[in-house]
Design an enzyme around this catalytic site. Structure first.
Site, PDB file in Angstrom:
ATOM      1  N   LEU A  16       0.817  -1.209   0.000  1.00  0.00           N
ATOM      2  CA  LEU A  16       0.000   0.000   0.000  1.00  0.00           C
ATOM      3  C   LEU A  16       0.850   1.258   0.000  1.00  0.00           C
ATOM      4  CD1 LEU A  16      -2.712  -1.056   2.636  1.00  0.00           C
ATOM      5  CD2 LEU A  16      -2.769  -1.345   0.150  1.00  0.00           C
ATOM      6  N   CYS A  85       1.871   3.870   6.478  1.00  0.00           N
ATOM      7  CA  CYS A  85       1.625   2.530   5.939  1.00  0.00           C
ATOM      8  C   CYS A  85       2.522   1.464   6.561  1.00  0.00           C
ATOM      9  CB  CYS A  85       1.814   2.515   4.429  1.00  0.00           C
ATOM     10  SG  CYS A  85       0.535   3.379   3.508  1.00  0.00           S
ATOM     11  N   SER A 149      -7.184  -1.486   9.749  1.00  0.00           N
ATOM     12  CA  SER A 149      -7.558  -2.719   9.064  1.00  0.00           C
ATOM     13  C   SER A 149      -8.974  -3.074   9.487  1.00  0.00           C
ATOM     14  CB  SER A 149      -6.604  -3.862   9.462  1.00  0.00           C
ATOM     15  OG  SER A 149      -7.113  -5.118   9.054  1.00  0.00           O
ATOM     16  N   TYR A 162      -2.583  -8.266  16.292  1.00  0.00           N
ATOM     17  CA  TYR A 162      -2.803  -7.415  15.123  1.00  0.00           C
ATOM     18  C   TYR A 162      -4.082  -6.594  15.272  1.00  0.00           C
ATOM     19  CZ  TYR A 162      -3.221  -6.051  10.221  1.00  0.00           C
ATOM     20  OH  TYR A 162      -3.339  -5.338   9.053  1.00  0.00           O
ATOM     21  N   THR A 197      -1.720  -7.421  -1.731  1.00  0.00           N
ATOM     22  CA  THR A 197      -0.411  -6.986  -1.243  1.00  0.00           C
ATOM     23  C   THR A 197       0.549  -8.183  -1.253  1.00  0.00           C
ATOM     24  OG1 THR A 197      -1.076  -7.455   1.031  1.00  0.00           O
ATOM     25  CG2 THR A 197      -1.445  -5.210   0.219  1.00  0.00           C
TER      26      THR A 197
END
EC number: 1.1.1.35
Length: 255
Positions: A16, A85, A149, A162, A197
């Site tokens: 990204l 990012c 996210s 995460y 990605t």
């Protein structure tokens, strides 16, 4: 408009971040491309043109981030846009009952340190440089865009670290927007869904197809260029502030 803006993009060597740096450069912006010394940042910067400068940066380091900002000031005179990012991920269950092993605390802390603390580190230092800018007709001095996210809202099995790190980025967005409003600095957060990605590209085609079909519409993985397009839209729309924007094709992740 984005043309002639001076920007800092962390994690700019791939995924990204690279797509964002590429779009900004093509639209006439100057870019400080920040990524780890071990990344391909220098090669990417050369590929993207003379207005893109690579600076090796660990986002958790005040010294590194300050050096990147000093480069922006010395080379381009100011900073108008920061895009966060840089990040990392891990997939570990809280407790593995088959192996009788708990999630390593240091692994949890590492993800939080990079994704949450690193993002805040870049925000706070960028704001200081942006605050020295002359305001535009709206009183704006700068714009900051973070990357969260959908895992901040719909975390999966093994994503405790995460999800927590990205939920913290979501949670800090509004209070920071309020903090920085007196200086005319806007901040928004993008929450991407499933994107094409390097991490997902490493998965087998069968898995990638399955993931794409889980997205209501369009039933495909997002492209990094679409994330970059949203970054530009946020920069160019002065009423976007303190907001978290999901870019996920209406995806709601099931466990």
């Amino acid at each position: 408009m984005i043309k002639n803006a001076v920007s800092l993009v962390t994690g700019g060597a791939s995924g990204l971040g690279r797509a964002t740096a590429e779009r900004l450069a093509k639209q006439g912006a100057s870019v400080i491309l920040a990524d780890l010394p071990s990344s391909k940042g220098n090669e990417v910067a050369k590929e993207l043109g003379d207005k893109v400068v690579f600076v090796p940066v660990d986002v958790t380091s005040e010294k590194d981030v300050s050096a990147a900002l000093q480069t922006a000031k010395d080379k381009f005179g100011r900073l108008d846009l920061t895009v966060n990012c840089a990040g990392t991920a891990t997939a570990v269950k809280t407790f593995n009952f088959n192996k009788n092993v708990a999630h390593r605390l240091e692994d949890f802390q590492r993800v939080i340190n990079i994704n949450t603390v690193g993002t805040f580190n870049v925000i706070r230092l960028s704001a200081g440089l942006m605050g020295a800018n002359e305001p535009n007709q709206d009183g704006q001095r700068g714009v900051i865009v973070n990357t969260a996210s959908v895992a901040a809202f719909d975390g999966q099995i093994g994503q405790a670290a995460y999800s927590a790190s990205k939920a913290a980025v979501v949670g800090m967005t509004l209070p920071i927007a309020r903090d920085l409003s007196t200086q005319g600095i806007r901040i928004c957060t993008i929450a991407p869904g499933l994107f094409n990605t390097p991490m997902l590209a490493a998965l087998p085609e069968k898995v990638r197809t399955f993931l794409a079909k889980s997205i209501p519409f369009p039933q495909r993985l997002g492209e990094p260029s679409e994330y970059a397009h949203l970054v530009q839209a946020i920069y160019e729309n002065p009423l976007l502030n303190g907001e978290v924007i999901r870019i996920d094709g209406a995806l709601r992740m099931m466990p």
